[in-house]
Design a protein around this motif. Structure first.
Motif, PDB file in Angstrom:
ATOM      1  N   GLY A  53       0.806  -1.308  -0.140  1.00 29.81           N
ATOM      2  CA  GLY A  53       0.052   0.098  -0.058  1.00 29.81           C
ATOM      3  C   GLY A  53       0.718   1.361   0.080  1.00 29.81           C
ATOM      4  N   ASN A  93      -5.116   2.639  -7.235  1.00 31.31           N
ATOM      5  CA  ASN A  93      -5.127   3.767  -6.220  1.00 31.31           C
ATOM      6  C   ASN A  93      -5.627   5.207  -6.661  1.00 31.31           C
ATOM      7  OD1 ASN A  93      -4.611   4.816  -3.597  1.00 31.31           O
ATOM      8  ND2 ASN A  93      -2.729   5.767  -4.739  1.00 31.31           N
ATOM      9  N   ARG A 229      -2.899  -0.232   2.965  1.00 33.51           N
ATOM     10  CA  ARG A 229      -4.231  -0.338   2.647  1.00 33.51           C
ATOM     11  C   ARG A 229      -5.148  -0.888   3.523  1.00 33.51           C
ATOM     12  NH1 ARG A 229      -6.704  -3.553  -2.748  1.00 33.51           N
ATOM     13  NH2 ARG A 229      -8.899  -3.151  -2.270  1.00 33.51           N
ATOM     14  N   VAL A 232      -5.418   1.157   7.134  1.00 36.43           N
ATOM     15  CA  VAL A 232      -6.120   2.348   6.762  1.00 36.43           C
ATOM     16  C   VAL A 232      -7.211   1.907   6.808  1.00 36.43           C
ATOM     17  CG1 VAL A 232      -6.554   4.240   5.193  1.00 36.43           C
ATOM     18  CG2 VAL A 232      -4.250   3.665   5.804  1.00 36.43           C
ATOM     19  N   LEU A 259      -6.294   8.363   8.454  1.00 39.69           N
ATOM     20  CA  LEU A 259      -6.049   9.276   7.322  1.00 39.69           C
ATOM     21  C   LEU A 259      -4.335   9.802   7.323  1.00 39.69           C
ATOM     22  CD1 LEU A 259      -9.263  11.173   7.865  1.00 39.69           C
ATOM     23  CD2 LEU A 259      -8.706   9.875   5.759  1.00 39.69           C
ATOM     24  N   ALA A 262      -2.569   7.165   5.389  1.00 37.63           N
ATOM     25  CA  ALA A 262      -3.146   7.256   3.994  1.00 37.63           C
ATOM     26  C   ALA A 262      -2.450   8.500   3.257  1.00 37.63           C
ATOM     27  CB  ALA A 262      -4.739   7.616   3.947  1.00 37.63           C
ATOM     28  N   LEU A 267      -2.133   7.274  -0.553  1.00 40.91           N
ATOM     29  CA  LEU A 267      -3.507   6.230  -0.594  1.00 40.91           C
ATOM     30  C   LEU A 267      -4.747   7.052  -0.829  1.00 40.91           C
ATOM     31  CD1 LEU A 267      -3.279   3.418   2.070  1.00 40.91           C
ATOM     32  CD2 LEU A 267      -2.982   3.276  -0.529  1.00 40.91           C
ATOM     33  N   SER A 268      -5.294   7.001  -1.994  1.00 39.08           N
ATOM     34  CA  SER A 268      -6.399   7.591  -2.263  1.00 39.08           C
ATOM     35  C   SER A 268      -7.746   6.799  -1.919  1.00 39.08           C
ATOM     36  CB  SER A 268      -6.544   7.890  -3.764  1.00 39.08           C
ATOM     37  OG  SER A 268      -7.091   6.849  -4.341  1.00 39.08           O
ATOM     38  N   ILE A 272      -9.799   2.407  -1.065  1.00 42.76           N
ATOM     39  CA  ILE A 272     -10.647   1.922   0.119  1.00 42.76           C
ATOM     40  C   ILE A 272     -12.212   2.105  -0.460  1.00 42.76           C
ATOM     41  CG2 ILE A 272     -10.659   1.876   2.639  1.00 42.76           C
ATOM     42  CD1 ILE A 272      -8.243   3.731   2.571  1.00 42.76           C
ATOM     43  N   PHE A 297     -11.222  13.872   2.195  1.00 45.67           N
ATOM     44  CA  PHE A 297     -11.118  12.403   1.938  1.00 45.67           C
ATOM     45  C   PHE A 297     -12.538  11.622   2.021  1.00 45.67           C
ATOM     46  CE2 PHE A 297     -10.118   8.016   2.857  1.00 45.67           C
ATOM     47  CZ  PHE A 297      -9.022   7.991   2.122  1.00 45.67           C
TER      48      PHE A 297
END
Length: 392
Positions: A53, A93, A229, A232, A259, A262, A267-268, A272, A297
């Motif tokens: 991730g 992602n 991933r 989070v 967050l 992330a 990580l977007s 997730i 987010f």
């Protein structure tokens, strides 16, 4: 020695043991004697990073691999199964469904008759369907692939497919079916795949917030073993459950920790996406007063939720008492008030009063409406083996 280390790295990747795979990949890289060997070792590192991730680092490694290919042989990038899979995780992602479709086509071109490569291409296609909001197509293809049994696909890709399939069921508004699927798994999943997050999301959708916290509690002791991933997702799911239970101090800590992780790994919300099965507007508004980035987010997940052709209903079955559950099953079986009173040893008037209480809790006024409400929310599906879920 290079080939031994490189082969070991790829084998451990296929098993989902990313830490060991990365160790062998770095050893292989230190032993590489030419550009082709360097490309191969860096490709495995890119896959390890994407599986963990860490998308920022994975993107950097992919760029280095593409640069090596341009300077030496462009076919390296096009024909590398390992690099193509790593690229697909980065594209996921980024929420790039069209890019994922191209990646799936590239994999099919690489694989020829290699079944595991074709299987990986199909898994990438499922991810593309999910990101583009084609949830029915994702469920259909995912179900077919899982029905193939363990004879197709590498363990790691099958684990990710299962996670995607559960997300798709949640996004289609079928939390009880997702719980039934998760509890029916009789094979261990790769270490990098965490099914507790989608299971907890299913509990969130049925307003069973305590169960969402219960199934994710063991994950807190092994966060370092999970990919970013999964870690989070666990922290965000726990934060939402804590918020809904009024535990605002714990909720803020869980949500902000998740967050922050992330943000560090870039990580977007696209990676997730299953979290969009839950109505997050109130959580986003609450967090917005303190953490604007967090609210943004969660708002992006909510936008995706709204873009679905049939977004999951925010209405869920309220938590019923054991008596109310018994009444619901009695009317499902077509029992009259008199039959219920005789079976349960209470008067008919008591049954009427209890049914009225049940109707008020469901927001309906008749037996027929109660049945429709509960049936739409899959209340009458076979019960999930909670003990099995707790022990997994």
């Amino acid at each position: 020695m290079f080939f031994l280390e490189a082969n070991a790295a790829e084998a451990y990747c296929a098993l989902g043991d990313v830490s060991t795979a990365a160790l062998h990949a770095r050893r292989a890289l230190s032993m590489s004697a030419n550009a082709a060997e360097t490309f191969r070792a860096k490709s495995v590192l890119a896959l390890c990073l994407s599986l963990r991730g860490n998308m920022a680092a994975a993107s950097g490694q992919i760029s280095k691999c593409d640069g090596l290919a341009r300077r030496n042989d462009p076919s390296w990038s096009h024909d590398s199964y390992v690099l193509s899979v790593a690229r697909s995780f980065v594209l996921a992602n980024e929420g790039d469904a069209d890019g994922l479709r191209r990646a799936a086509a590239d994999l099919r071109g690489i694989g020829g008759r290699d079944d595991y490569v074709q299987y990986a291409a199909d898994v990438v296609s499922v991810q593309a369907y999910v990101l583009s909001g084609q949830i029915d197509e994702a469920v259909c293809l995912g179900s077919g692939l899982l029905d193939c049994g363990s004879s197709r696909g590498r363990w790691m890709m099958r684990g990710f497919l299962l996670s995607l399939y559960l997300d798709a069921l949640l996004l289609r508004g079928e939390p009880r079916r997702a719980l039934a699927v998760a509890s029916g798994i009789d094979l261990p999943t790769p270490p990098i795949v965490c099914l507790e997050a989608p299971r907890a999301l299913a509990f969130l959708m049925t307003a069973d917030y305590r169960s969402a916290l219960r199934v994710t509690q063991p994950c807190l002791r092994r966060v370092s073993e999970l990919g970013l991933r999964a870690a989070v997702a666990i922290m965000l799911v726990r934060g939402v459950a804590q918020y809904r239970l009024g535990e605002h101090v714990r909720a803020r800590r869980s949500l902000t920790d998740g967050l922050r992780m992330a943000a560090r790994a870039r990580l977007s919300p696209a990676l997730i996406i299953g979290l969009a099965a839950v109505d997050l507007r109130d959580v986003a508004e609450w967090l917005g007063d303190v953490t604007p980035e967090a609210a943004e987010f969660l708002s992006r997940l909510e936008q995706y939720r709204g873009s679905l052709p049939n977004p999951p209903s925010p209405s869920v079955v309220p938590v019923l008492t054991s008596r109310e559950e018994s009444l619901a099953w009695s009317i499902y079986d077509g029992a009259s008030n008199k039959e219920i009173s005789e079976k349960d040893g209470v008067s008919v008037n008591t049954v009427k009063v209890q049914l009225s209480t049940l109707y008020r809790k469901l927001g309906v006024s008749t037996r027929k409406q109660a049945l429709a409400f509960l049936d739409e929310r899959e209340f009458f599906l076979p019960p999930v083996d909670e003990q099995s879920s707790a022990n997994e």
